[in-house]
Design a protein around this motif. Structure first.
Motif, PDB file in Angstrom:
ATOM      1  N   GLN A  27       0.854  -1.190   0.000  1.00 33.26           N
ATOM      2  CA  GLN A  27       0.000   0.000   0.000  1.00 33.26           C
ATOM      3  C   GLN A  27       0.886   1.235   0.000  1.00 33.26           C
ATOM      4  N   ALA A  28       0.913   1.929  -1.133  1.00 29.03           N
ATOM      5  CA  ALA A  28       1.716   3.147  -1.251  1.00 29.03           C
ATOM      6  C   ALA A  28       0.900   4.357  -0.844  1.00 29.03           C
ATOM      7  N   SER A  29       1.569   5.332  -0.231  1.00 27.01           N
ATOM      8  CA  SER A  29       0.903   6.566   0.173  1.00 27.01           C
ATOM      9  C   SER A  29       1.921   7.695   0.216  1.00 27.01           C
ATOM     10  N   GLY A  30       1.411   8.909   0.384  1.00 27.18           N
ATOM     11  CA  GLY A  30       2.294  10.051   0.556  1.00 27.18           C
ATOM     12  C   GLY A  30       2.423  10.962  -0.652  1.00 27.18           C
ATOM     13  N   GLY A  31       1.803  10.590  -1.757  1.00 26.92           N
ATOM     14  CA  GLY A  31       1.866  11.439  -2.934  1.00 26.92           C
ATOM     15  C   GLY A  31       1.059  12.712  -2.744  1.00 26.92           C
ATOM     16  N   GLY A  32       1.191  13.616  -3.716  1.00 26.39           N
ATOM     17  CA  GLY A  32       0.452  14.858  -3.644  1.00 26.39           C
ATOM     18  C   GLY A  32       0.966  15.852  -4.649  1.00 26.39           C
ATOM     19  N   LEU A  33       0.514  17.090  -4.474  1.00 24.62           N
ATOM     20  CA  LEU A  33       0.916  18.196  -5.340  1.00 24.62           C
ATOM     21  C   LEU A  33       1.938  19.046  -4.595  1.00 24.62           C
ATOM     22  N   ARG A  76       7.650  12.612   0.992  1.00 31.12           N
ATOM     23  CA  ARG A  76       8.106  11.293   1.399  1.00 31.12           C
ATOM     24  C   ARG A  76       7.001  10.289   1.130  1.00 31.12           C
ATOM     25  N   LEU A  77       7.312   9.342   0.280  1.00 27.20           N
ATOM     26  CA  LEU A  77       6.382   8.256   0.001  1.00 27.20           C
ATOM     27  C   LEU A  77       6.631   7.102   0.973  1.00 27.20           C
ATOM     28  N   PHE A 105       4.963   3.701  -7.896  1.00 25.43           N
ATOM     29  CA  PHE A 105       4.570   2.371  -7.445  1.00 25.43           C
ATOM     30  C   PHE A 105       5.668   1.762  -6.592  1.00 25.43           C
ATOM     31  N   CYS A 106       5.274   1.079  -5.526  1.00 30.86           N
ATOM     32  CA  CYS A 106       6.249   0.254  -4.833  1.00 30.86           C
ATOM     33  C   CYS A 106       6.052  -1.194  -5.267  1.00 30.86           C
ATOM     34  N   ALA A 107       7.131  -1.956  -5.198  1.00 29.16           N
ATOM     35  CA  ALA A 107       7.118  -3.333  -5.668  1.00 29.16           C
ATOM     36  C   ALA A 107       7.995  -4.185  -4.775  1.00 29.16           C
ATOM     37  N   GLY A 132      -0.098   2.344  -6.457  1.00 28.50           N
ATOM     38  CA  GLY A 132       0.439   3.594  -6.974  1.00 28.50           C
ATOM     39  C   GLY A 132      -0.091   4.804  -6.240  1.00 28.50           C
ATOM     40  N   THR A 133       0.743   5.834  -6.192  1.00 24.79           N
ATOM     41  CA  THR A 133       0.348   7.107  -5.594  1.00 24.79           C
ATOM     42  C   THR A 133       0.824   8.229  -6.518  1.00 24.79           C
TER      43      THR A 133
END
Length: 123
Positions: A4-10, A18-19, A94-96, A116-117
């Motif tokens: 579960q990826a998180s932390g993305g944004g504008l 930081r993702l 994306f993390c993998a 993906g984020t």
């Protein structure tokens, strides 16, 4: 294993994000972890990878000196610290996870992928 990826944004150019990638289902220390990104109408590309212990990392030339991959196996989480962001860093990240122990920059070598984020860098 689930990712579960998180932390993305504008963010504005020059800013930081930081993702995080939370690993569940199995302990994260069993996996080599990687971050990849895909911009619209472009191929998915390698960003960074980290060995199971965290002792070895590799970063794409385009992000060296700006991005840093790290992991906290006690928290089953992998991070991507992104500094000095540029508009060309805009992509879905994306993390993998890869079960075999060798680090690799090839997307096809990873067996598990998160959803993906989105990271958007404005100029």
């Amino acid at each position: 294993v689930q990712l579960q990826a998180s932390g993305g944004g504008l963010v504005q150019a020059g800013g930081s994000l930081r993702l995080s990638c939370a690993v569940s289902g199995r302990t994260s220390r069993d996996y080599v972890m990687g971050w990849f990104r895909q911009a619209p109408e472009k191929e998915r590309e390698f960003v960074a990878t980290i060995s199971r212990s965290g002792g070895r990392t590799e970063h794409a030339d385009s992000v060296k000196g700006r991005f840093t991959i790290s992991r906290d196996n006690a928290k089953n989480t992998v991070y991507l610290q992104m500094n000095s962001l540029k508009p060309e860093d805009t992509a879905v990240y994306f993390c993998a996870a890869r079960y075999t122990p060798l680090v690799t920059a090839t997307p096809g070598d990873y067996q598990y992928w998160g959803q993906g984020t989105q990271v958007t860098v404005s100029s």
